[in-house]
Design a protein around this motif. Structure first.
Motif, PDB file in Angstrom:
ATOM      1  N   THR A   1       0.807  -1.220   0.000  1.00  0.00           N
ATOM      2  CA  THR A   1       0.000   0.000   0.000  1.00  0.00           C
ATOM      3  C   THR A   1       0.843   1.274   0.000  1.00  0.00           C
ATOM      4  OG1 THR A   1      -0.140  -0.065   2.417  1.00  0.00           O
ATOM      5  CG2 THR A   1      -1.897  -1.147   1.182  1.00  0.00           C
ATOM      6  N   ALA A   2       2.141   1.144   0.202  1.00  0.00           N
ATOM      7  CA  ALA A   2       3.015   2.315   0.297  1.00  0.00           C
ATOM      8  C   ALA A   2       3.136   3.015  -1.053  1.00  0.00           C
ATOM      9  CB  ALA A   2       4.398   1.900   0.780  1.00  0.00           C
ATOM     10  N   SER A   3       3.424   4.292  -1.006  1.00  0.00           N
ATOM     11  CA  SER A   3       3.760   5.045  -2.204  1.00  0.00           C
ATOM     12  C   SER A   3       5.271   4.974  -2.436  1.00  0.00           C
ATOM     13  CB  SER A   3       3.342   6.509  -2.043  1.00  0.00           C
ATOM     14  OG  SER A   3       4.127   7.130  -1.030  1.00  0.00           O
ATOM     15  N   VAL A   4       5.684   5.401  -3.600  1.00  0.00           N
ATOM     16  CA  VAL A   4       7.118   5.459  -3.881  1.00  0.00           C
ATOM     17  C   VAL A   4       7.818   6.373  -2.886  1.00  0.00           C
ATOM     18  CG1 VAL A   4       8.834   6.214  -5.572  1.00  0.00           C
ATOM     19  CG2 VAL A   4       6.850   4.893  -6.318  1.00  0.00           C
ATOM     20  N   SER A   5       7.199   7.489  -2.557  1.00  0.00           N
ATOM     21  CA  SER A   5       7.819   8.418  -1.609  1.00  0.00           C
ATOM     22  C   SER A   5       7.912   7.823  -0.210  1.00  0.00           C
ATOM     23  CB  SER A   5       7.060   9.744  -1.577  1.00  0.00           C
ATOM     24  OG  SER A   5       5.712   9.550  -1.176  1.00  0.00           O
ATOM     25  N   ASP A   6       6.934   7.004   0.169  1.00  0.00           N
ATOM     26  CA  ASP A   6       7.010   6.314   1.468  1.00  0.00           C
ATOM     27  C   ASP A   6       8.249   5.427   1.520  1.00  0.00           C
ATOM     28  OD1 ASP A   6       4.587   7.383   2.386  1.00  0.00           O
ATOM     29  OD2 ASP A   6       3.416   5.694   1.608  1.00  0.00           O
ATOM     30  N   LEU A   7       8.461   4.658   0.465  1.00  0.00           N
ATOM     31  CA  LEU A   7       9.597   3.747   0.426  1.00  0.00           C
ATOM     32  C   LEU A   7      10.917   4.492   0.298  1.00  0.00           C
ATOM     33  CD1 LEU A   7       8.000   1.069  -1.903  1.00  0.00           C
ATOM     34  CD2 LEU A   7       8.667   0.705   0.482  1.00  0.00           C
ATOM     35  N   GLN A   8      10.900   5.607  -0.392  1.00  0.00           N
ATOM     36  CA  GLN A   8      12.115   6.390  -0.567  1.00  0.00           C
ATOM     37  C   GLN A   8      12.698   6.823   0.774  1.00  0.00           C
ATOM     38  OE1 GLN A   8      11.514   9.959  -2.823  1.00  0.00           O
ATOM     39  NE2 GLN A   8      13.615  10.668  -2.572  1.00  0.00           N
ATOM     40  N   LYS A   9      11.831   7.098   1.730  1.00  0.00           N
ATOM     41  CA  LYS A   9      12.303   7.550   3.048  1.00  0.00           C
ATOM     42  C   LYS A   9      13.199   6.517   3.713  1.00  0.00           C
ATOM     43  CE  LYS A   9       8.076  10.252   3.709  1.00  0.00           C
ATOM     44  NZ  LYS A   9       6.756  10.319   4.410  1.00  0.00           N
ATOM     45  N   ALA A  10      12.923   5.242   3.448  1.00  0.00           N
ATOM     46  CA  ALA A  10      13.754   4.187   4.040  1.00  0.00           C
ATOM     47  C   ALA A  10      15.104   4.085   3.361  1.00  0.00           C
ATOM     48  CB  ALA A  10      13.034   2.847   3.939  1.00  0.00           C
ATOM     49  N   MET A  11      15.226   4.648   2.160  1.00  0.00           N
ATOM     50  CA  MET A  11      16.417   4.424   1.338  1.00  0.00           C
ATOM     51  C   MET A  11      17.399   5.575   1.339  1.00  0.00           C
ATOM     52  SD  MET A  11      14.524   2.616  -1.909  1.00  0.00           S
ATOM     53  CE  MET A  11      13.389   1.244  -1.665  1.00  0.00           C
ATOM     54  N   VAL A  12      17.061   6.652   1.985  1.00  0.00           N
ATOM     55  CA  VAL A  12      17.958   7.804   2.014  1.00  0.00           C
ATOM     56  C   VAL A  12      19.284   7.401   2.661  1.00  0.00           C
ATOM     57  CG1 VAL A  12      18.309  10.126   2.926  1.00  0.00           C
ATOM     58  CG2 VAL A  12      16.054   9.446   2.071  1.00  0.00           C
ATOM     59  N   GLY A  13      20.366   7.655   1.952  1.00  0.00           N
ATOM     60  CA  GLY A  13      21.689   7.341   2.486  1.00  0.00           C
ATOM     61  C   GLY A  13      22.111   5.898   2.329  1.00  0.00           C
ATOM     62  N   ALA A  14      21.305   5.093   1.647  1.00  0.00           N
ATOM     63  CA  ALA A  14      21.627   3.672   1.496  1.00  0.00           C
ATOM     64  C   ALA A  14      22.612   3.460   0.350  1.00  0.00           C
ATOM     65  CB  ALA A  14      20.364   2.856   1.245  1.00  0.00           C
ATOM     66  N   ASP A  15      23.316   2.333   0.424  1.00  0.00           N
ATOM     67  CA  ASP A  15      24.235   1.937  -0.632  1.00  0.00           C
ATOM     68  C   ASP A  15      23.617   0.899  -1.568  1.00  0.00           C
ATOM     69  OD1 ASP A  15      26.788   3.326   0.231  1.00  0.00           O
ATOM     70  OD2 ASP A  15      26.294   2.214   2.043  1.00  0.00           O
ATOM     71  N   ALA A  16      22.619   0.167  -1.077  1.00  0.00           N
ATOM     72  CA  ALA A  16      21.996  -0.872  -1.897  1.00  0.00           C
ATOM     73  C   ALA A  16      20.627  -1.198  -1.331  1.00  0.00           C
ATOM     74  CB  ALA A  16      22.853  -2.132  -1.940  1.00  0.00           C
ATOM     75  N   VAL A  17      19.776  -1.734  -2.211  1.00  0.00           N
ATOM     76  CA  VAL A  17      18.444  -2.205  -1.831  1.00  0.00           C
ATOM     77  C   VAL A  17      18.322  -3.660  -2.254  1.00  0.00           C
ATOM     78  CG1 VAL A  17      15.956  -1.971  -2.228  1.00  0.00           C
ATOM     79  CG2 VAL A  17      17.381   0.079  -2.031  1.00  0.00           C
ATOM     80  N   VAL A  18      17.769  -4.476  -1.373  1.00  0.00           N
ATOM     81  CA  VAL A  18      17.463  -5.865  -1.694  1.00  0.00           C
ATOM     82  C   VAL A  18      15.952  -6.034  -1.632  1.00  0.00           C
ATOM     83  CG1 VAL A  18      17.718  -8.278  -1.026  1.00  0.00           C
ATOM     84  CG2 VAL A  18      19.651  -6.702  -0.775  1.00  0.00           C
ATOM     85  N   PHE A  19      15.350  -6.458  -2.742  1.00  0.00           N
ATOM     86  CA  PHE A  19      13.913  -6.717  -2.757  1.00  0.00           C
ATOM     87  C   PHE A  19      13.696  -8.212  -2.582  1.00  0.00           C
ATOM     88  CE2 PHE A  19       9.797  -7.719  -4.567  1.00  0.00           C
ATOM     89  CZ  PHE A  19       8.987  -6.760  -3.968  1.00  0.00           C
ATOM     90  N   ALA A  20      13.174  -8.583  -1.418  1.00  0.00           N
ATOM     91  CA  ALA A  20      12.911  -9.992  -1.104  1.00  0.00           C
ATOM     92  C   ALA A  20      11.499 -10.183  -0.583  1.00  0.00           C
ATOM     93  CB  ALA A  20      13.929 -10.505  -0.082  1.00  0.00           C
ATOM     94  N   ALA A  21      10.614  -9.259  -0.940  1.00  0.00           N
ATOM     95  CA  ALA A  21       9.230  -9.341  -0.480  1.00  0.00           C
ATOM     96  C   ALA A  21       8.420 -10.272  -1.365  1.00  0.00           C
ATOM     97  CB  ALA A  21       8.594  -7.948  -0.467  1.00  0.00           C
ATOM     98  N   GLY A  22       7.370 -10.813  -0.812  1.00  0.00           N
ATOM     99  CA  GLY A  22       6.452 -11.645  -1.570  1.00  0.00           C
ATOM    100  C   GLY A  22       5.141 -11.769  -0.826  1.00  0.00           C
ATOM    101  N   ALA A  23       4.088 -12.009  -1.569  1.00  0.00           N
ATOM    102  CA  ALA A  23       2.771 -12.119  -0.940  1.00  0.00           C
ATOM    103  C   ALA A  23       2.674 -13.348  -0.045  1.00  0.00           C
ATOM    104  CB  ALA A  23       1.684 -12.151  -2.006  1.00  0.00           C
TER     105      ALA A  23
END
Length: 221
Positions: free
Chosen positions: A55-77
């Protein structure tokens, strides 16, 4: 030391990965939807970021990524969810996370997919499995079109067996299984090698130690 954001942070692969990264001295931001899981995440040494990728927006998720070096997407329903949620979590969650990473200025993105999804669902597969395969396939395709330095890992059937540290990693492998802990170890290795960007690899248990398997897969092109 790197700062790594894990989307789907309370999943089993992500919790194994969190432990590995923290032991390596990295900072981990774990993004998960259920606030009741905060204690589990913090006990592993990660920073908890409660956010529902569905349900999050792109901007919601962006807040978690500020200053990060990498993102790992491991989510699933996950098991038991309907076909619609395969699309909103496995596909839309991925594309939103990739867009958020780009907006946050994070270029490195590792995605956990599933083996064989480019072949499409098997004839006669039920609606939920079909939706899952199509969501993973489309998420991978969208990530490849992005401007990110992506790596896509496609593990076989996941188990909770003890890790062996021995895998088969290649553009195509036979069907097989692999412990979730070994998948996590491969992700950790991939994150340390920039040369793994731009590759899509199948991943199952095998006979090659993980560092050597990653190096060989890169060399194979």
């Amino acid at each position: 030391m790197s700062r790594i954001v894990l989307i789907g942070g309370h999943g089993k692969i992500s919790r194994h990965l969190t432990s590995l990264l923290v032991a390596n001295g990295d900072e981990v931001v774990s993004v998960f939807r259920n606030p009741d899981h905060r204690g589990d995440i913090e006990a592993l040494g990660a920073e908890a970021f409660v956010c529902d990728v569905e349900t999050a927006s792109v901007s919601d998720l962006q807040k978690a990524m500020v200053g990060a070096d990498a993102v790992v997407f491991a989510a699933g329903a996950g098991p038991g969810s309907g076909a619609a949620r395969k699309r909103t979590v496995d596909f839309e969650g991925s594309t939103k996370s990739a867009a958020a990473a780009e907006q946050a200025g994070v270029t490195r993105f590792v995605q956990v997919s599933a083996i064989g999804v480019d072949e499409g669902p098997e004839p006669g597969a039920d609606e939920v499995w079909t939706a899952y395969v199509e969501a993973k396939r489309d998420a991978d395709a969208a990530l490849r079109r992005s401007g990110l330095d992506w790596t896509i890992l496609r593990p076989g059937a996941l188990t909770d067996d003890e890790p062996t540290g021995l895998v088969s990693l290649a553009e195509h492998t036979e069907r097989g299984s692999i412990p979730r802990a070994d998948v996590a170890a491969v992700i950790a290795a991939v994150l340390t090698f920039p040369e793994t960007a731009g590759h899509t690899w199948d991943l199952i248990s095998g006979e090659t130690p993980i560092p050597a398997a990653v190096a060989a897969a890169v060399s194979a092109g």
